[in-house]
Design a protein around this motif. Structure first.
Motif: not given
Lengths: 384, 534
Positions: B77, B145-147, B151-152, B154, B158, B160, B458
């Motif tokens: 990710n 690691d959220f692309g 996007y929130a 994540l 959430y 890092p 992904r």
């Protein structure tokens, strides 16, 4: 030189065709087994053929020009550089083609949004990294978790036919029934996608999105989460089994609360330590291993280690309460809602015994073994 | 400017530099020279191309077989996120900015950019922004690691800890882009040589003017977006947190209000490049100049009002979906005008196939394929199936790799002899092109089929039936990667070579424009006296 390049291209294109033939069934969007999936498939093919048609014209003119007007063949450049007529033509014709595509797209979209007159409502909630299905009219609710083993993922065992597309509890739906789907999420955004059912709908916390299915062909439909949702985005498949109405009724009867089986039924009978350990290991590998890892080392700091963890090896009640209520805002969910007392007791026993944790537990004069009734006690105490 | 009109020197006669560049690293650190800054941008972009490319190869290697191959999902990710961010913000945008820096003053007859010190700053922010971003890879805990679409929730609740580094590096990139865009727009408005009217402006300059306005319109929105993230993460606001009364969809609206124009920012300068190259190697004036300019403006305008087509599956009301579908389909019309005008330019030309032309033709074919899948994606019901699948991955790589990146390659081969005064090896250039075409199609064509068959993007591991095509993709990706080593060799050879300049001012037989009136390589300062454009 040119011949070598030509041969190279030939080789690769032929390789492409061979492989294409090999995997013929997976080249295109599935026609699927619902009313909507067929309509979507037809629209997709219409769009594809229109693009092919335009492609033939555009690439035809391009190839013709590149062959016919080469300088090496003595071509002299003409001097024209504008023409209002052709500009109008190649503005108007694409516009008309687009209108022709927009009409069926609009009609199908209208169908997708029409969730009226459904006979059954299925609420789907995305969690990191599992799905929860709630049959609102039948009062059935359960979690659906990947059943592919870690050994398969880590190449230590032969991969099963439906590797990464299999779950412990499938969602069962009746065929020839309009089923309304209510889709939401508990933590981050997920997306419930089953290609052959013609549904992809984002599951967004704070929103309930609607879609519907009317399955015409019985069978098992498989899909995956469609929106990046963190570490195990690739490991939360969707399996929907479409069965005739009678079979569905039977399934509902079997699963009704108070009948033979519900996933949340408390099992309070005490078990031996060995039985708890064995069950605990199996449940750990299903529910915990993706984050906390097989060796208990976790992936800190996002996913803390359980090995030598003060919480895990500490007082039993506090450790149980931690697992039951989770940590809001992280992937550590409130497992009290997902697992029964027996499974939680087994997992607790396992993580308090494994990786040398048992020594730490014993040093503090606690027991490594946690019985289902211990969990039930904490669960009772935490209720308001 | 009035003073400049009085001077009647022919530009080519006037290249006695008052002072040369400084020596050593100070030249590059303190430079305000548009050519130096252009070179810096291009070299930075080249370095990032290899870093981002290496990450792509890590991703493809992991996906060579089902099961864990090389890396665990957590690192996977991080790789997809970094690959996307680096390629978009670290490769394509700086390369286009570098080309703008080098070529816009030469093409409009200006002595330099209008705001040279700002120019220095907008470049030097970039290396620091990317060091900040990439430093997260060596921190404890995961890198972002959220692309690249982050996007929130994540990336907020959430996300890092390293997300904060990501936020600040995006702020720096955004500031850099805004300043570069400002500089380019101001330069084009104020620094054109006498006679360089709007109707004579080269297409590359026109397309960068439009791109500049797009950047100025949407980069602040991105800055707002990441600032709201920062507030949510640390100051207990709830812009994007549903539990606090916020809205995760607000994030997507704000992000895509930036994100969709962003893709036009990446491709519009490429349209300009292709217009220059196709016309030169057809030895024929560009067909439909006015329509080409109008189409560019129209694409940019429509690009600002179609953002929600990235959000068709989020449960949007049908009226919104219909509007965004129709508006999205309209983009195909000005884009079609461009393709047809390029075809008309080729038609009855006198065509040769040097490397820049090959890349331009590759662009023409494969960008069109990417356009086709774009039209298919605009159909909302079908989009339900395509969205977030490998079909989308195939689509945007066709328009960004064989679109933007091929346009950049075309531009570099086209102008490199002008910059260095030496011709690159045509033979190696052609090898680079053919390997790139083969690798690119092998890597991305099968992704269409994977997406249609149901492979989500992904994912670090996949069901068994996707194996064949994934292996093909991986082989293609590695061929494409190897091809870029040829490119690297060509560039390095040109840069370190000390042989005497061997090309004329004109370089290409069919080339037209002010830049070809200058010597190759051009002196450090050019057009100190404005040329008169007839």
């Amino acid at each position: 030189m040119h011949h070598r390049i030509l041969r190279l291209i030939l080789f690769f294109t032929s390789a492409l065709f061979v492989l294409t033939a090999y995997a013929e069934s997976e080249l295109n969007m599935p026609v699927g087994g619902t009313i909507l999936s067929e309509e979507i498939y037809k629209l997709h093919m219409a769009g594809f053929y229109v693009c092919c048609g335009i492609g033939v014209v555009v690439f035809g003119v391009l190839i013709y020009s590149l062959i016919r007007f080469r300088k090496s063949k003595g071509a002299q450049a003409a001097h024209f550089h504008e023409h209002l007529g052709v500009e109008i033509i190649w503005t108007t014709i694409p516009f008309l083609i687009l209108v022709a595509l927009a009409i069926p797209a609009t009609i199908v979209l209208g169908h997708i949004h029409n969730t009226d007159k459904s006979a059954l409502t299925l609420k789907i909630t995305g969690y990191q990294w599992k799905w929860k299905y709630e049959y609102l009219d039948q009062g059935i609710s359960f979690f659906s978790v990947l059943s592919t083993t870690q050994d398969q993922i880590n190449n230590k065992a032969k991969k099963s036919e439906w590797y990464l597309l299999e779950v412990d509890h499938e969602a069962v739906v009746p065929i020839n029934t309009k089923i309304k789907l209510l889709i939401t999420a508990d933590d981050v955004i997920h997306s419930w996608w089953v290609p052959a059912l013609g549904v992809k709908q984002d599951a967004i916390p704070g929103y309930i999105n609607e879609n519907w299915i009317y399955v015409t062909k019985p069978g098992t439909y498989r899909g995956q989460c469609g929106e990046l949702c963190g570490l195990n985005h690739g490991f939360m498949p969707i399996v929907v089994k479409a069965v005739p109405q009678a079979e569905f009724d039977q399934w509902v009867k079997n699963h009704h609360p108070g009948n033979s089986f519900t996933p949340l039924q408390p099992a309070l009978n005490p078990l031996t330590g060995d039985a708890l350990l064995a069950l605990g290991k199996a449940q750990y590998e299903k529910n915990c291993v993706m984050c906390h890892q097989a060796n208990g080392a976790g992936l800190p700091p996002s996913f803390p280690a359980l090995k030598k963890s003060r919480i895990v090896t500490g007082a039993p009640d506090a450790a149980i309460a931690f697992v039951l209520s989770g940590v809001p805002g992280t992937a550590m969910q409130a497992f009290g809602e997902q697992l029964d007392d027996q499974n939680i007791a087994a997992i607790m026993t396992y993580i308090r015994s494994a990786w040398g944790n048992s020594d730490l537990v014993k040093q503090q004069k606690y027991s490594t073994v946690i019985q289902p009734k211990d969990v039930a006690k904490v669960r009772q105490g935490s209720k308001p | 400017m009035t003073e400049a009109i009085i001077h009647t020197h022919a530009a080519a006669d006037h290249f006695d530099a008052h002072h040369g560049p400084e020596k050593g690293f100070k030249r590059w650190l303190f430079t305000t020279n548009h050519k130096d800054i252009g070179t810096l941008y291009l070299l930075f972009s080249l370095v990032m191309l290899f870093i981002g490319g290496l990450m792509a190869l890590v991703i493809r290697a992991e996906l060579f077989e089902p099961g864990k191959v090389l890396i665990d999902p957590e690192f996977f990710n991080q790789m997809t996120t970094m690959h996307g961010l680096i390629m978009v913000f670290g490769v394509i945008m700086p390369a286009m900015a570098g080309l703008a820096n080098w070529m816009i003053p030469l093409m409009i007859g200006a002595p330099d950019m209008a705001l040279p010190r700002l120019n220095n700053w907008s470049f030097w922010l970039l290396p620091f922004a990317f060091c900040l971003l990439m430093s997260t890879l060596i921190m404890s805990g995961p890198a972002p690691d959220f692309g690249w679409t982050f996007y929130a929730p994540l990336s907020t609740t959430y996300g890092p800890k390293s997300t904060d580094f990501f936020i600040f590096s995006v702020h720096m990139m955004g500031a850099s882009s805004i300043m570069a865009a400002l500089n380019i727009v101001v330069t084009i408005f104020n620094m054109r040589a006498p006679g360089m009217t709007w109707g004579k402006l080269p297409l590359f300059v026109w397309s960068w003017l439009v791109t500049g306005f797009l950047l100025l319109a949407v980069m602040p929105v991105l800055a707002g977006c990441v600032t709201m993230m920062l507030m949510d993460r640390h100051f207990h606001t709830s812009f994007f947190n549903a539990a606090g009364g916020g809205d995760p969809l607000l994030f997507q609206h704000v992000f895509w209000f930036f994100g969709h124009p962003e893709v036009y920012i990446l491709i519009l300068p490429g349209f300009g490049i292709i217009s220059e190259v196709v016309s030169t190697f057809s030895r024929k004036r560009l067909f439909g100049y006015k329509f080409m300019v109008a189409a560019t403006v129209l694409i940019a305008f429509i690009g600002l009002i179609v953002w929600m087509h990235h959000m068709f599956t989020t449960g949007a009301p049908i009226t919104a979906q219909l509007y965004f579908m129709y508006a999205t389909m309209l983009v195909a019309i000005p884009t079609g005008i461009k393709i047809f005008n390029w075809l008309a330019t080729l038609f009855k030309g006198s065509i040769t196939f040097e490397t820049p032309m090959l890349f331009a033709l590759g662009f023409l074919v494969m960008f069109t394929i990417g356009g086709f899948s774009g039209v298919m994606l605009s159909l909302v019901p079908a989009d339900y199936q395509y969205r977030d699948s490998y079909f989308v991955v195939a689509h945007f790589h066709y328009v960004l790799v064989s679109g933007s990146l091929f346009a950049i390659f075309a531009a570099i081969y086209y102008w490199l002899p002008k910059w260095t005064g030496r011709m690159y090896s045509e033979r190696l250039g052609q090898i680079h092109f053919w390997l790139s075409v083969i690798g690119m199609n092998l890597a991305f064509l099968p992704m269409h089929f994977l997406g249609l068959a149901g492979m989500p993007r992904r994912i670090p591991d996949y069901p068994l039936q996707f194996t064949d095509f994934n292996q093909l993709c991986t082989i293609g990706a590695f061929i494409f990667g190897m091809a870029q080593l040829v490119f690297l060799y060509i560039i390095l050879k040109e840069c370190v070579s000390h042989t005497k300049p061997d090309v004329s001012n004109q370089v290409w037989e069919g080339a037209k424009g002010l830049e070809w009136t200058l010597p190759s390589p051009p002196p450090y300062h050019t057009f100190e006296t404005a040329p008169i454009v007839p």
